[in-house]
Design a protein around this motif. Structure first.
Motif, PDB file in Angstrom:
ATOM      1  N   THR A 142       0.821  -1.214   0.000  1.00 28.38           N
ATOM      2  CA  THR A 142       0.000   0.000   0.000  1.00 28.38           C
ATOM      3  C   THR A 142       0.856   1.265   0.000  1.00 28.38           C
ATOM      4  O   THR A 142       0.355   2.350  -0.309  1.00 28.38           O
ATOM      5  N   PHE A 169      -5.991  -3.843  -3.532  1.00 29.76           N
ATOM      6  CA  PHE A 169      -5.404  -2.525  -3.777  1.00 29.76           C
ATOM      7  C   PHE A 169      -3.882  -2.575  -3.697  1.00 29.76           C
ATOM      8  O   PHE A 169      -3.180  -2.010  -4.537  1.00 29.76           O
ATOM      9  N   TYR A 182      -2.209   0.650 -10.560  1.00 32.37           N
ATOM     10  CA  TYR A 182      -2.900   1.618  -9.720  1.00 32.37           C
ATOM     11  C   TYR A 182      -3.929   2.402 -10.534  1.00 32.37           C
ATOM     12  O   TYR A 182      -5.076   2.564 -10.113  1.00 32.37           O
TER      13      TYR A 182
END
Length: 315
Positions: A89, A257, A267
């Motif tokens: 992340t 994610f 992304y």
């Protein structure tokens, strides 16, 4: 120009309207939560509106900060860290810092404690806050806004961190009334201080309840109405993070994610699919699926349930 609605009795707004009014391009902002009650719905709207040249000032931030950096919204970051809760992340932040993708981000580094002290100073309307903790680190060597002076009361050196008064704070709470009294269950983090330090506060909430209901348990009101400009009802606004008593963390979504964020192409595809193509937070929830959301609610209630005495209608 942002309207000061702090004295209004009805502060309800749309999320899109609140972001547009209170966060201009080139402005500064902070966000509440830290792994719990993170205001993702507000962040998605900031990205959707393509806000730019912003300064994000926080004690620390995880996935949500990485998204804002990866979307090119942030020019300057002030805080302790950005995106290191789940491996991957942090990729957007590292890309911006190491490769200037999508553009370079200036960093003013603090620790969690000293970043929080900046908001404490801002909430008290004093220019700085003293601390001893930074004297054991090399952060002052890289952050010229940290001043070290001799303690005028004679106990050796002390570090000073400047106050932070961002243009707006986006804070998510479990419930609020239309006047902006926000009640928080579970950890508070620094949210009450952020609300008092920011020039404006946009309060998103899981549900809007009556002021009479708020007054039944005034000790739970962490964000008072005199701090708040806008109230927005946004169920599941902290997804994929926790919201105590309401829903559990969606770890598979966070992993999805994190994997996507490892490359700029991944992304960009993730944000297109989940932010731009959905069109709104309601659209995002529809894509996510009600069955999945209901499962997160059941999981949380097996772990933590808000006592009946705090639920509307209880005697």
């Amino acid at each position: 120009m942002a309207v000061n609605r702090k004295s209004w009795k009805d502060k309800e707004m749309s999320l899109a309207g609140a972001v547009e009014e209170y966060l201009p391009d080139g402005g500064s902002f902070t966000i509440g939560g830290m792994g719990s009650r993170d205001p993702f719905a507000a962040a998605y709207e900031i990205i959707r509106q393509k806000k730019c040249h912003l300064t994000l000032t926080v004690p620390g931030v995880i996935d949500i900060g990485s998204m804002l950096v990866g979307s090119g919204c942030i020019d300057r970051f002030e805080g302790a860290y950005c995106g290191i809760s789940v491996v991957g992340t942090e990729s957007c932040f590292r890309r911006a810092r190491e490769k200037g993708i999508p553009h370079p981000v200036e960093v003013e580094e603090y620790t969690n404690l000293t970043a929080s002290l900046r908001f404490l100073a801002g909430s008290m309307k004093v220019p700085f806050m003293p601390t001893k903790s930074l004297l054991g680190s090399d952060i002052p060597a890289y952050n010229k806004n940290i001043q070290i002076i001799d303690n005028p009361y004679g106990s050796g050196p002390v570090a000073l961190v400047p106050a932070s008064n961002p243009d707006v704070a986006f804070i998510h709470v479990q419930r609020a009334d239309l006047e902006g009294n926000g009640q928080i269950f579970g950890i508070l983090v620094s949210d009450p201080t952020l609300a008092r330090a920011a020039k404006h506060v946009v309060l998103t909430c899981e549900e809007i309840v009556s002021s009479q209901e708020i007054r039944k348990n005034p000790q739970m009101t962490a964000i008072p109405s005199y701090c708040v400009d806008a109230v927005v009802k946004v169920p599941f606004a902290s997804h994929p993070m926790w919201c105590a008593g309401y829903y559990c963390c969606d770890i598979p979504f966070r992993y999805q994610f994190a994997q996507a964020a490892k490359t700029k192409e991944g992304y960009d595809a993730f944000i297109k699919e989940w932010v731009f193509d959905t069109g709104s937070w309601d659209g995002f929830l529809d894509k996510l699926g009600r069955e999945r959301l209901e499962r997160l609610v059941r999981m949380e209630r097996e772990n933590y349930t808000i006592p009946l005495t705090y639920r509307e209608g209880a005697m």
